[in-house]
Design a protein around this motif. Structure first.
Motif, short mmCIF file in Angstrom:
data_model
loop_
_atom_site.label_atom_id
_atom_site.label_comp_id
_atom_site.label_asym_id
_atom_site.label_seq_id
_atom_site.Cartn_x
_atom_site.Cartn_y
_atom_site.Cartn_z
N VAL A 116 0.84 -1.20 0.00
CA VAL A 116 0.00 0.00 0.00
C VAL A 116 0.87 1.25 0.00
CG1 VAL A 116 -1.79 1.25 1.25
CG2 VAL A 116 -1.79 -1.23 1.24
N SER A 117 1.79 1.30 0.91
CA SER A 117 2.80 2.34 0.93
C SER A 117 3.95 1.74 1.73
CB SER A 117 2.26 3.61 1.61
OG SER A 117 2.18 3.35 2.99
N GLN A 118 5.05 2.45 1.77
CA GLN A 118 6.20 1.88 2.50
C GLN A 118 5.87 1.62 3.97
OE1 GLN A 118 9.59 4.35 1.59
NE2 GLN A 118 10.50 2.57 0.61
N ALA A 119 4.98 2.50 4.50
CA ALA A 119 4.70 2.38 5.93
C ALA A 119 3.57 1.39 6.23
CB ALA A 119 4.32 3.75 6.47
N ASP A 120 2.86 0.94 5.18
CA ASP A 120 1.68 0.14 5.45
C ASP A 120 1.52 -0.96 4.40
OD1 ASP A 120 -0.65 -0.76 6.43
OD2 ASP A 120 -1.83 1.02 6.01
N ALA A 121 2.17 -2.10 4.60
CA ALA A 121 2.04 -3.23 3.68
C ALA A 121 1.41 -4.38 4.45
CB ALA A 121 3.41 -3.64 3.19
N PHE A 122 0.72 -5.27 3.75
CA PHE A 122 0.07 -6.37 4.46
C PHE A 122 -0.10 -7.55 3.51
CE2 PHE A 122 -3.99 -6.11 2.37
CZ PHE A 122 -4.03 -4.81 1.93
N GLN A 123 -0.46 -8.70 4.10
CA GLN A 123 -0.76 -9.88 3.30
C GLN A 123 -2.20 -10.27 3.55
OE1 GLN A 123 2.70 -12.10 4.81
NE2 GLN A 123 2.83 -12.84 2.70
N ALA A 124 -2.89 -10.74 2.51
CA ALA A 124 -4.26 -11.22 2.68
C ALA A 124 -4.36 -12.58 2.02
CB ALA A 124 -5.24 -10.26 2.02
N GLU A 125 -4.90 -13.56 2.73
CA GLU A 125 -5.02 -14.88 2.11
C GLU A 125 -6.33 -15.56 2.48
OE1 GLU A 125 -2.09 -17.73 3.32
OE2 GLU A 125 -2.27 -17.19 5.43
N LEU A 126 -6.81 -16.37 1.53
CA LEU A 126 -8.00 -17.20 1.75
C LEU A 126 -7.49 -18.58 2.08
CD1 LEU A 126 -10.06 -16.14 -1.39
CD2 LEU A 126 -10.51 -15.48 0.96
N LYS A 127 -8.02 -19.18 3.16
CA LYS A 127 -7.56 -20.51 3.56
C LYS A 127 -8.73 -21.43 3.83
CE LYS A 127 -3.03 -21.25 4.95
NZ LYS A 127 -2.09 -21.69 5.89
N PRO A 128 -9.01 -22.44 3.01
CA PRO A 128 -8.36 -22.67 1.72
C PRO A 128 -8.92 -21.72 0.66
CG PRO A 128 -9.94 -24.42 2.19
CD PRO A 128 -10.00 -23.47 3.35
N ALA A 129 -8.18 -21.57 -0.44
CA ALA A 129 -8.63 -20.68 -1.53
C ALA A 129 -9.56 -21.43 -2.47
CB ALA A 129 -7.43 -20.13 -2.29
N SER A 130 -9.65 -22.77 -2.27
CA SER A 130 -10.52 -23.58 -3.10
C SER A 130 -11.36 -24.47 -2.17
CB SER A 130 -9.64 -24.43 -4.02
OG SER A 130 -10.44 -25.24 -4.82
N ILE A 131 -12.67 -24.33 -2.22
CA ILE A 131 -13.55 -25.08 -1.31
C ILE A 131 -14.64 -25.79 -2.11
CG2 ILE A 131 -13.16 -23.55 0.66
CD1 ILE A 131 -15.90 -22.26 0.02
N ARG A 132 -15.47 -26.59 -1.42
CA ARG A 132 -16.62 -27.23 -2.07
C ARG A 132 -17.90 -26.53 -1.63
NH1 ARG A 132 -15.37 -31.30 -5.28
NH2 ARG A 132 -13.29 -32.14 -4.93
N GLN A 133 -18.98 -26.73 -2.39
CA GLN A 133 -20.28 -26.14 -2.03
C GLN A 133 -20.61 -26.50 -0.57
OE1 GLN A 133 -22.13 -28.32 -5.19
NE2 GLN A 133 -22.92 -26.46 -6.12
#
Ligand SMILES: [Zn+2]
Length: 298
Positions: free
Chosen positions: A36-53
């Motif tokens: 985002v900027s040098q002072a504000d970076a982050f990681q976002a993840e979906l766990k799991p990124a693949s699911i079933r209905q």
């Protein structure tokens, strides 16, 4: 001719390389690291990124320098975030059993930053079984219909409760026994009535202890027409666990229980063919495969 061919090949190779680099860059940008900027970076993840209905998943945001709570939407419904430590926020999301298979976009907003995460939903592997039951167990008599309607209304009002987060850590199985009927099983009764199993059946002996799947508040202890003695725990943020066909309760309405506390006992009350526990999970009004929520590392 030879020179022309090798030139075409070279061009194709360059195109392929730049396409791959672009794909890698896009993947990194959209699913992993957000400068985002040098002072504000982050990681976002979906766990799991693949699911079933019918499965649940986690959306975890880490590495935030400031405590700005993220916001995210799935199918126009907001996901509910809670803190998971310094610069960390986590939300439990889910898709319905009948949700179409495909890729779902999850818009994520943190302060001024906006991005899109992608959740892949695969078709569920649901069984079909045929059952033969006495007709009086399948079609309720007219005087029972009012009762069934009243109880459906009571349950709807419970799913609308919106309380603070009470759950702590991951969800556990309420009974450590083998499973019988899985979530999503389509039951065709007497060749015509179709019922979808919206919970998970766990084998059990009459009177065996049933444990709370997570910390929560008791919001229902009642004898229902279909569920028999039914207990519901509210874990906050629109997440509930449901325990049906009990022989008795070990807690009362309004009690706050800890994970693994004995809340009731296995039985065969309501529409049940023998002692077992029907274990259900609701996430913001949807019936979710309980196995999927126990796999989330909260
Ligand atoms: Zn069941």
């Amino acid at each position: 001719m030879k020179t022309k061919n090798s030139c075409v090949l070279k061009k194709a190779l360059i195109n392929l390389l730049s396409f791959s680099s672009l794909t890698i860059l896009c993947t990194l940008f959209f699913t992993a690291f957000f400068p985002v900027s040098q002072a504000d970076a982050f990681q976002a993840e979906l766990k799991p990124a693949s699911i079933r209905q019918g499965d649940a998943f986690l959306l975890r945001v880490t590495g935030l320098n400031r405590s700005i709570e993220p916001s995210a939407m799935l199918n126009k419904k907001p996901l509910r975030f809670s803190s998971c430590g310094e610069g960390c926020f986590v939300a439990i999301g889910a898709v319905d059993l009948n949700a179409r298979a495909g890729v779902y976009r999850i818009p994520l907003k943190i302060g001024q930053h906006k991005s899109i995460l992608r959740l892949r939903v695969l078709k569920g592997r649901f069984e079909t079984i045929h059952l033969t039951l006495p007709e009086e167990k399948v079609s309720p008599v007219p005087e029972d219909i009012d009762r069934i309607k009243r109880e459906a209304g009571l349950l709807t009002s419970i799913w609308e409760i919106d309380s603070e987060r009470l759950m702590e850590g991951g969800f556990v199985f309420p009974l450590e026994n083998p499973l019988s009927t899985p979530f999503g099983t389509k039951r065709i009764i007497n060749k015509e009535t179709v019922s979808i199993h919206r919970g998970l059946d766990i084998k059990g002996k009459e009177g065996e202890d049933i444990h709370a799947s997570n910390r929560g508040r008791v919001v229902l202890t009642e004898e229902l027409f279909f569920g028999g003695n039914t207990l519901i725990l509210d874990h906050g943020h629109g997440i509930f666990t449901v325990y049906m066909h009990l022989s008795g309760f070990n807690v009362g309405l309004g009690d706050l229980v800890s994970k693994n506390d004995v809340i009731g006992f296995v039985g065969s009350s309501g529409r049940s063919s023998g002692p077992h526990l029907h274990f259900g999970v609701k996430v913001t009004g949807m019936n979710i495969n309980p196995v999927s929520i126990t796999r989330l590392r909260l």
